[in-house]
Design a protein around this motif. Structure first.
Motif, PDB file in Angstrom:
ATOM      1  N   SER A 242       0.805  -1.223   0.000  1.00 21.53           N
ATOM      2  CA  SER A 242       0.000   0.000   0.000  1.00 21.53           C
ATOM      3  C   SER A 242       0.838   1.273   0.000  1.00 21.53           C
ATOM      4  N   THR A 243       1.996   1.243   0.660  1.00 19.10           N
ATOM      5  CA  THR A 243       2.725   2.499   0.881  1.00 19.10           C
ATOM      6  C   THR A 243       4.148   2.542   0.325  1.00 19.10           C
ATOM      7  N   LYS A 244       4.747   1.389   0.032  1.00 19.21           N
ATOM      8  CA  LYS A 244       6.163   1.397  -0.347  1.00 19.21           C
ATOM      9  C   LYS A 244       6.445   0.858  -1.749  1.00 19.21           C
ATOM     10  N   ALA A 245       5.567   0.028  -2.283  1.00 17.74           N
ATOM     11  CA  ALA A 245       5.833  -0.647  -3.559  1.00 17.74           C
ATOM     12  C   ALA A 245       6.061   0.339  -4.698  1.00 17.74           C
ATOM     13  N   LEU A 246       5.282   1.409  -4.739  1.00 19.30           N
ATOM     14  CA  LEU A 246       5.412   2.397  -5.808  1.00 19.30           C
ATOM     15  C   LEU A 246       6.834   2.962  -5.861  1.00 19.30           C
ATOM     16  N   ARG A 247       7.429   3.186  -4.697  1.00 20.18           N
ATOM     17  CA  ARG A 247       8.770   3.766  -4.629  1.00 20.18           C
ATOM     18  C   ARG A 247       9.876   2.717  -4.652  1.00 20.18           C
ATOM     19  N   ASP A 248       9.655   1.598  -3.943  1.00 14.96           N
ATOM     20  CA  ASP A 248      10.737   0.643  -3.715  1.00 14.96           C
ATOM     21  C   ASP A 248      10.670  -0.620  -4.571  1.00 14.96           C
ATOM     22  N   GLY A 249       9.610  -0.800  -5.334  1.00 20.09           N
ATOM     23  CA  GLY A 249       9.503  -1.971  -6.185  1.00 20.09           C
ATOM     24  C   GLY A 249       8.785  -3.129  -5.514  1.00 20.09           C
ATOM     25  N   LEU A 250       8.776  -4.262  -6.166  1.00 17.66           N
ATOM     26  CA  LEU A 250       8.056  -5.436  -5.667  1.00 17.66           C
ATOM     27  C   LEU A 250       8.600  -5.893  -4.310  1.00 17.66           C
ATOM     28  N   PRO A 251       7.719  -6.359  -3.426  1.00 13.85           N
ATOM     29  CA  PRO A 251       8.176  -6.884  -2.136  1.00 13.85           C
ATOM     30  C   PRO A 251       8.948  -8.183  -2.323  1.00 13.85           C
ATOM     31  N   THR A 252       9.936  -8.404  -1.474  1.00  9.91           N
ATOM     32  CA  THR A 252      10.755  -9.617  -1.548  1.00  9.91           C
ATOM     33  C   THR A 252      10.735 -10.349  -0.214  1.00  9.91           C
ATOM     34  N   VAL A 253      10.996 -11.640  -0.261  1.00  8.11           N
ATOM     35  CA  VAL A 253      11.079 -12.442   0.966  1.00  8.11           C
ATOM     36  C   VAL A 253      12.196 -11.903   1.853  1.00  8.11           C
ATOM     37  N   ALA A 254      13.319 -11.516   1.255  1.00  9.36           N
ATOM     38  CA  ALA A 254      14.469 -11.023   2.029  1.00  9.36           C
ATOM     39  C   ALA A 254      14.098  -9.795   2.846  1.00  9.36           C
ATOM     40  N   TYR A 255      13.265  -8.923   2.292  1.00  5.80           N
ATOM     41  CA  TYR A 255      12.863  -7.701   3.002  1.00  5.80           C
ATOM     42  C   TYR A 255      12.136  -8.050   4.296  1.00  5.80           C
ATOM     43  N   PHE A 256      11.194  -8.984   4.218  1.00  2.95           N
ATOM     44  CA  PHE A 256      10.388  -9.315   5.394  1.00  2.95           C
ATOM     45  C   PHE A 256      11.166 -10.170   6.391  1.00  2.95           C
ATOM     46  N   ALA A 257      12.054 -11.011   5.901  1.00  6.44           N
ATOM     47  CA  ALA A 257      12.921 -11.776   6.802  1.00  6.44           C
ATOM     48  C   ALA A 257      13.751 -10.820   7.645  1.00  6.44           C
ATOM     49  N   ASP A 258      14.298  -9.797   6.996  1.00  7.26           N
ATOM     50  CA  ASP A 258      15.102  -8.808   7.707  1.00  7.26           C
ATOM     51  C   ASP A 258      14.258  -8.053   8.739  1.00  7.26           C
ATOM     52  N   LYS A 259      13.052  -7.694   8.370  1.00  4.16           N
ATOM     53  CA  LYS A 259      12.181  -6.967   9.292  1.00  4.16           C
ATOM     54  C   LYS A 259      11.793  -7.827  10.497  1.00  4.16           C
ATOM     55  N   CYS A 260      11.783  -9.136  10.307  1.00  7.05           N
ATOM     56  CA  CYS A 260      11.478 -10.064  11.408  1.00  7.05           C
ATOM     57  C   CYS A 260      12.740 -10.534  12.125  1.00  7.05           C
ATOM     58  N   CYS A 261      13.894  -9.965  11.731  1.00  4.33           N
ATOM     59  CA  CYS A 261      15.191 -10.287  12.351  1.00  4.33           C
ATOM     60  C   CYS A 261      15.536 -11.768  12.222  1.00  4.33           C
ATOM     61  N   LEU A 262      15.247 -12.337  11.047  1.00  8.07           N
ATOM     62  CA  LEU A 262      15.539 -13.736  10.774  1.00  8.07           C
ATOM     63  C   LEU A 262      16.297 -13.852   9.462  1.00  8.07           C
ATOM     64  N   SER A 263      17.054 -14.931   9.320  1.00 10.44           N
ATOM     65  CA  SER A 263      17.713 -15.184   8.039  1.00 10.44           C
ATOM     66  C   SER A 263      16.659 -15.585   7.016  1.00 10.44           C
ATOM     67  N   ASN A 264      16.986 -15.437   5.738  1.00  9.34           N
ATOM     68  CA  ASN A 264      16.018 -15.753   4.676  1.00  9.34           C
ATOM     69  C   ASN A 264      15.536 -17.196   4.769  1.00  9.34           C
ATOM     70  N   GLY A 265      16.485 -18.116   4.950  1.00  9.32           N
ATOM     71  CA  GLY A 265      16.126 -19.536   4.966  1.00  9.32           C
ATOM     72  C   GLY A 265      15.230 -19.892   6.136  1.00  9.32           C
ATOM     73  N   TYR A 266      15.586 -19.425   7.325  1.00  8.23           N
ATOM     74  CA  TYR A 266      14.804 -19.750   8.514  1.00  8.23           C
ATOM     75  C   TYR A 266      13.405 -19.138   8.412  1.00  8.23           C
ATOM     76  N   PHE A 267      13.351 -17.883   7.964  1.00  7.81           N
ATOM     77  CA  PHE A 267      12.058 -17.216   7.793  1.00  7.81           C
ATOM     78  C   PHE A 267      11.184 -17.975   6.804  1.00  7.81           C
ATOM     79  N   GLY A 268      11.760 -18.361   5.665  1.00  5.15           N
ATOM     80  CA  GLY A 268      10.997 -19.081   4.647  1.00  5.15           C
ATOM     81  C   GLY A 268      10.477 -20.406   5.157  1.00  5.15           C
ATOM     82  N   ASN A 269      11.315 -21.145   5.881  1.00  4.70           N
ATOM     83  CA  ASN A 269      10.882 -22.441   6.399  1.00  4.70           C
ATOM     84  C   ASN A 269       9.847 -22.289   7.506  1.00  4.70           C
ATOM     85  N   LEU A 270      10.014 -21.265   8.341  1.00  7.14           N
ATOM     86  CA  LEU A 270       9.027 -21.006   9.397  1.00  7.14           C
ATOM     87  C   LEU A 270       7.653 -20.733   8.784  1.00  7.14           C
TER      88      LEU A 270
END
Length: 297
Positions: free
Chosen positions: A202-230
């Motif tokens: 809603s607020t960031k895609a227009l400026r920052d592009g498509l959302p990525t798994v890495a972005y949300f893993a970082d926001k949850c303070c987890l590595s990409n792999g652990y976040f994805g498996n969780l």
């Protein structure tokens, strides 16, 4: 700060003061009497540690936890690890399995090693073992160790590699168990992911592009792999699939607004080119955005 390069099994054994029984694999038992010193470890091989100190202070994301169970951490070639002393556990006590990538050449395990994503987890995402799981873990290590003390013959490599694969498969099972037993924590992570995802679109895609798994893993303070498996264990779907679902839902909502062109909607959702958005939308609905809009009228 001291930097230590572990590129071979010999390097590792020399650092720990252990004898080398095989040039490509080693099992060591360490109980240091000297205080742990801060250093940076550069790994050129695979290493799996069963940390035997109890009462270790660990964290899951930003949430601290105290565990009495033993913990397993895993590292892969190319990883750089910062080692910091823990005042509560000043002496290292662990069992380690290390093996060089060359050991896996032309083996099924070598071709499938990428499936063991826990090699990419951070140290705060360690595997916490129950007493029974520790028994299983040690049992497999014992079989590898016994083979190392035999004279090397044509069966040695196959038997060692098959037991390493067995150990890695047990680690996969134990991690899945850990995801399940941490259901409440995992649920809060997934809830945060969904909230962040909708806000991003809603607020960031227009400026920052498509959302990525890495972005949300970082926001949850987890590595990409652990976040994805969780996320996969908690929801039965991949994080990437969930991102696609929410992009699609937002796209359908925006298509209801006839003042917005398909290009404007594409830009708002973060697609670099409108044709990429059209392809994405059609692959999920069977219709182009324009055809979907016309069907609404």
């Amino acid at each position: 700060m001291k930097e230590i390069f572990i590129n071979t099994v010999q390097d590792f054994n020399d650092y720990q003061g252990m004898e080398t029984l095989h040039p490509l694999v080693s099992v060591v038992h360490v109980e240091n009497t000297e205080h742990i010193k801060e250093c940076v470890m550069h790994y050129g091989l695979y290493a799996i540690y069963l940390k035997e100190n109890k009462g270790c202070k660990l964290s899951y994301g930003r949430t601290p936890y105290d565990f009495d169970e033993m913990t397993v951490t895993s590292f892969a070639p190319g990883q750089v690890v910062n080692v910091e002393p823990n005042p509560d556990v000043p002496f290292a006590k662990f069992t380690a399995l290390v093996f060089h990538p060359d050991l896996l050449n032309r083996t099924a395990l070598g071709r499938q090693i990428s499936r063991y994503e826990f090699f990419g987890y951070s140290s705060t995402e360690a595997l916490h073992l129950s007493a029974q799981e520790v028994e299983v873990f040690r049992g497999v290590l014992t079989m590898i160790e016994q083979e190392l003390h035999r004279a090397i013959d044509k069966h040695t490599r196959e038997l060692i590699v098959s037991n390493i694969e067995l150990l890695l498969n047990y680690c996969l099972r134990f991690y899945d168990r850990q995801f399940i037993t941490r259901e409440e924590i995992n649920h809060s992570v997934v809830k945060k992911f969904i909230e962040l995802l909708d806000d991003y679109i809603s607020t960031k895609a227009l400026r920052d592009g498509l959302p990525t798994v890495a972005y949300f893993a970082d926001k949850c303070c987890l590595s990409n792999g652990y976040f994805g498996n969780l996320v996969r264990v908690e929801t039965g779907r991949t994080a990437k699939d969930i991102i696609s679902d929410h992009l699609l839902a937002h796209a359908k909502q925006l298509l209801n607004d006839e003042t917005l062109t398909v290009t404007m909607i594409s830009n708002r959702l973060g697609f670099e080119y409108p044709q990429h958005f059209v392809r994405f939308f059609k692959s999920h609905t069977g219709k182009t955005p324009s055809a979907y809009r016309n069907a609404l009228i």
